[in-house]
Design an enzyme around this catalytic site. Sequence first.
Site, PDB file in Angstrom:
ATOM      1  N   GLY A  70       0.839  -1.192   0.000  1.00  8.77           N
ATOM      2  CA  GLY A  70       0.000   0.000   0.000  1.00  8.77           C
ATOM      3  C   GLY A  70       0.871   1.239   0.000  1.00  8.77           C
ATOM      4  N   GLY A 126      -0.563   4.539   0.214  1.00  4.92           N
ATOM      5  CA  GLY A 126      -1.318   5.718   0.632  1.00  4.92           C
ATOM      6  C   GLY A 126      -0.488   6.468   1.665  1.00  4.92           C
ATOM      7  N   GLY A 176       1.360   3.981   4.079  1.00  9.47           N
ATOM      8  CA  GLY A 176       2.355   3.163   3.393  1.00  9.47           C
ATOM      9  C   GLY A 176       3.498   3.977   2.828  1.00  9.47           C
ATOM     10  N   HIS A 232     -20.653   8.860   6.567  1.00 12.98           N
ATOM     11  CA  HIS A 232     -20.353  10.292   6.508  1.00 12.98           C
ATOM     12  C   HIS A 232     -21.617  11.067   6.168  1.00 12.98           C
ATOM     13  CE1 HIS A 232     -18.542  14.063   5.424  1.00 12.98           C
ATOM     14  NE2 HIS A 232     -17.388  13.641   5.871  1.00 12.98           N
ATOM     15  N   ARG A 257     -19.918  13.127  13.115  1.00 12.68           N
ATOM     16  CA  ARG A 257     -20.456  12.491  11.912  1.00 12.68           C
ATOM     17  C   ARG A 257     -21.574  11.501  12.184  1.00 12.68           C
ATOM     18  NH1 ARG A 257     -14.729  11.630   8.696  1.00 12.68           N
ATOM     19  NH2 ARG A 257     -14.587  13.814   8.126  1.00 12.68           N
ATOM     20  N   GLU A 298      -5.735   3.170   7.996  1.00 11.53           N
ATOM     21  CA  GLU A 298      -7.117   2.695   8.124  1.00 11.53           C
ATOM     22  C   GLU A 298      -7.182   1.176   8.263  1.00 11.53           C
ATOM     23  OE1 GLU A 298      -9.679   4.170   5.008  1.00 11.53           O
ATOM     24  OE2 GLU A 298     -11.478   3.236   5.861  1.00 11.53           O
ATOM     25  N   ARG A 332     -14.818   7.976  14.025  1.00 17.84           N
ATOM     26  CA  ARG A 332     -13.652   8.815  13.798  1.00 17.84           C
ATOM     27  C   ARG A 332     -14.057  10.277  13.629  1.00 17.84           C
ATOM     28  NH1 ARG A 332     -11.414  10.981   9.577  1.00 17.84           N
ATOM     29  NH2 ARG A 332     -12.488   9.782   7.987  1.00 17.84           N
ATOM     30  N   LEU A 369      -6.175  11.421   8.073  1.00 16.38           N
ATOM     31  CA  LEU A 369      -4.882  11.798   7.498  1.00 16.38           C
ATOM     32  C   LEU A 369      -3.839  11.812   8.602  1.00 16.38           C
ATOM     33  CD1 LEU A 369      -6.094  14.716   5.189  1.00 16.38           C
ATOM     34  CD2 LEU A 369      -5.692  12.345   4.574  1.00 16.38           C
TER      35      LEU A 369
END
Lengths: 258, 650
Positions: free
Chosen positions: B52, B54, B57, B278, B342, B437, B447, B453
């Site tokens: 990964g 992202g 990673g 969300h 949320r 994640e 969350r 992030l």
Amino acid sequence: MSHNLKNITLKIWRQDGPQAKGNFETHVIDEITDEASFLEMLDILNDKLVHDGKEAVVFDHDCREGICGTCSLMIDGQAHGPQRGTATCQLHMRQFQDNATITIEPWRASAFPLIKDLMVDRSAFDRVIESGGYITAETGGAPDANLIPIPKPIADAAMDSAECIGCGACVAACPNGAANLFTAAKVAHLNRLPQGQAERYSRVENMVETMDEHFGSCTNHGECEAACPKEISIDVIALMHKDYRKAKFANRKDLARK
Amino acid sequence: MSLTDQLLAQNTVKLDSKIPAGPMADKWNSYKDNMKLVNPNNKRKFKVIVVGTGLAGASAAATLAELGYQVDAFTFHDSARRAHSIAAQGGINGAKNYKGDGDSIHRLFYDTVKGGDFRAREANVHRLAENSVDIIDQMVAQGVPFAREYGGLLDNRSFGGAQVSRTFYARGQTGQQLLLGAYQQFSRQVGLGGIRLFNRTELIDVVVIDGHASGIVVRDLVTGELQSHAAHAVVLATGGYGNAFFLSTNAMACNVTAAWRAHRKGALFANPCYTQIHPTCIPQSDDSQSKLTLMSESLRNDGRVWVPTNPNETRPAHEVPENERDYYLERLYPSFGNLAPRDISSRAAKRAVDKGLGVGPKKNGVYLDFADAINRLGREVVEERYGNLFEMYERIAGENPYEQPMRIYPASHYTMGGLWVDYELMTNIPGLYAAGEANFSDHGANRLGASALMQGLSDGYFVLPYTIGNYLAPMLNKAIPGTDHPAFKAAEEEARIRFNGYLASGGTKSPDYFHRELGKIIWDYCGMERTEEGLKKALSDLPALYDEFKTDLRVTGNGESMNQTLEKAGRVDDFFQLGMLMCKDALDRQESCGGHFRAEYQTEEGEALRDDENYCHVSAWQWGGDPMKPNLNVEKLEFEEVHLATRSYK
């Protein structure tokens, strides 16, 4: 209000691999809601192809929000299709009319070899970034983020070019297959910032030279700017050339180049 | 004896969270003071696989390579710049207190524990809050063009669940700019030879030898070839499993395969029922839709959420008079208003739509109205703050949000559950790590905005580079199994059989068909609101549909060239098995907390009702050979610093 489009003819490029011979394949979509996105139309087509025992059309796509830069497609000869400032994944069928014939091709550029059908290999972009498209700041040693104030107009201008999504539309649209807009967007992002000054000239030299190894040359057609889904201004290319020239004339001893 | 203690006594796997001793604020420093080190010259003797690219990673791979480890990085994308971290819009939290509004590491820690409805591990969250400060410094040094004020200093905004401004942002593209920052740092290492990059390569299996993670088996997506890679440690930074719902804000290729294959090899999967819906996504417009698009939560800073009070309202929004509008978030949660967290905002929207007050052609949304903000601030300021989001909305919905309110509705967005990890982010398989994640550790049952992030970068930049060294140090100069070990060959063979099986299944329906049907079941019964009855129904429908998948799947094309239908079949297979576990976990957790809302357990006002006596634990599931028969293990959550309280945003 939404309505259904009727009788859409798709001429889609099919090619098994980089060495195989390719051809256009024609498919007709009898009816589709104009709320559907262009890629959802291809999803529907692919589902039908699989259902009919045929191989699905290969195309790159991922976020479908216009930000990851994975999607591509030449649609009726235009990179990312007819809507300005829009990546293929955000193009909706409401941009088309009943009875339309739509031609769909992969990015065509010698630096982007074809993988299959509509998918190409854009790794040459990564090579350009690897050669200098960064600020050397290894993890752990950074000073406080507010130590160096950056005037807002400079931060905003850096952000304007940092918005590049690396999709390759600029290269595909360019008659020479040049990557100047892509490379210059990164140069402009980093060279404008105070943090980017230490490597300013080595960066532009290395990136431009790596770019030249893979891509064609820029002859100021301006097609790249017109095709860019993030509408990055061609001005960044001038900035890159200016810095490249300075890098070549700069006092090399003072720059402590490798 | 509480249920937690009873379950604890029945654990079959020893779950040692390895939380360091000492006061909360000193734990991480004390860990770093006492961990084992690998000499700089010896680091190159170790190979680490990172799957990964992202935020988690890329930042882990770049940092490990900078330290001197040999890193092999894998992504199924064409480039390391594409991961779905890129689509995060709103921002990243950092407890810098640049605004002087009373923020601190402790306050960010507290907000995150409370936001997670007291179902996260305190020590991990505190470390996250500590690291948040360094992340901002690191990313500015990388050249991330965060928004600035006219004096040149960094700008901040506030986000749901917080009463301070601690969110740093880069227009509506914060995730993109952070990922590109990490990608550039990563690319520098690729150029220098510190990282070997394997693109268009997907993890198919994790190889465990003598109880240790020894490597992975991957499939080259272009040629279909299976390959084995051995290493001293393996990091999975492969994202969440929100695409189990089919319609979600995740990118099309996001999948659970890496985490799931690790799970089948013995890694425990924690809290799979903790999924986040969300509140601000564009409502579904038609049945062929492939994904939902998120509109950043930051819009709730200036947008006001409302529905008409009359279910038969037909006038356009601007013609509905003030006294016939219900600004329900402002009414129900006056102190947080439109910035309520949320889960709470999502359920409030669902209740409004369920009452028939929904707006839009399908009556499946609520308004997010900017008319007041435009009057107060002027169109120019609104455009500067949210211009690209407004454009995106117009492209998708075909309506101009400067002139008429946006329509929004909740959608699956993020998954808090994931592979169980200890304080070092190591799963219960030694040498196998999960970051970002893909793990479960920091967000509890919900969350907060701008925290994903933060967590990805904290794990990758500032946690793994230390904790992996602690694991590797004692392995210096000891031989590890190579890819010629029979366990690699067996994993390759198993993968070959599995993929050939999809190609040979000879049924009639595409993997997409099954994914859509699977997603509908999970959304209907394991979505925003869950009931015992519904979950039991899902647990009888899912195995039936899975049987159909196994007999009636059709995959065209071959296994020797790029075949996206075949890739999808493997991912959907894993989503089926995970879906059963999600429902099982949701059924088992007889309380409501954060994103897990069981209709049977709610307060008189309809808020989540926790059961701290019996469920103040992590449910970590062990693969039992049959997706319907997992074994439950628990980790008891102890709260030293934060007082367990009813979560209130009134």
